[in-house]
Design a protein around this motif. Sequence first.
Motif: not given
Length: 324
Positions: A33-38, A229-242
Amino acid sequence: MQRKSGLLKAMAVALSLALPTVLAVSAADARIGGGSSSGSRGTRTFSAPPPTATAPGSASQFNRTITQPGQPGGFNQAAPSRGGLFGGRAGGLLGGLAAGFLGAGLFGMLFGGGLFSGLGGFASIIGLILQVLLVVLVVRFAMSWWQRRNQPAYAAGPTPGPNDGQQSFRSGLGGLGGGFGGFGGGSNQPPLQIQPADYEAFERLLGEIQSAWSNEDVGRLRLLSTPEMASYFERDLEQNQARGVVNKVSGVKLLQGDLSEAWRENGADYATVALRFTLADKTIERASGRVVDGSDQPQEATEVWTFLRHPGADWQLSAIQQVG
């Protein structure tokens, strides 16, 4: 050369001191969730869900959503009334009729026949007023009937009160209570009843989604959540990897939850539920395995989750909102 060497050493020391801080700051929003509302709540995406005993504070507005106000599937709010006799949705029609009546009268006056000569069968101002009022009443009655017929059925959540403990579901405290569905209002659709099995599904999804996130299992997240929601999770996981970090969540335990609201629209079921739970949340640097944020100590969180179910399918996570 000595000056350059000293400068490089100073920069290296400063960078080594600053890097843990940068990692910690970036990792603070690494959890699911990244601490945000999605996400999206259908036509109620831009309407705040009712507060509950579990989440008495207001849920924050969405930072990330594909729903657009005024579009199909988006925020479907009635246009603000302009007030007066010709206000509201029927204003254009009624205004046009009134303009036609008055225009006929003005036309007759300009050509010397008097204000009402151009009205033909209308013998007086009383006749004009009665005709306009009759049209207003008929059109407003028709619009009111149409709005009631097309209003989505919903079940409002429990209002916080002295018996809130009886209107919640808790893990390990006697199971889930039934009869949480409310009464639908103003619709030809039956009200949506949230059953004990539904609450069990919500609690199960809370743990399974957190586990899939921790394992970075994108395929599993796609099954448990909506495509948005899956698209947001994928984007957040990619940011964590970066960033070179991985967020690990464990020991998820639901403490309390209750229904905020449930409704039907466009053939799908929606349920917004307030959840208070504990979990161990830590962020690890991939290269070294060093913990840069969080710990193995359980911490408490309260969020508002919305679930979506299509006919013949299982519940999926449709939105996560933080509670202020």
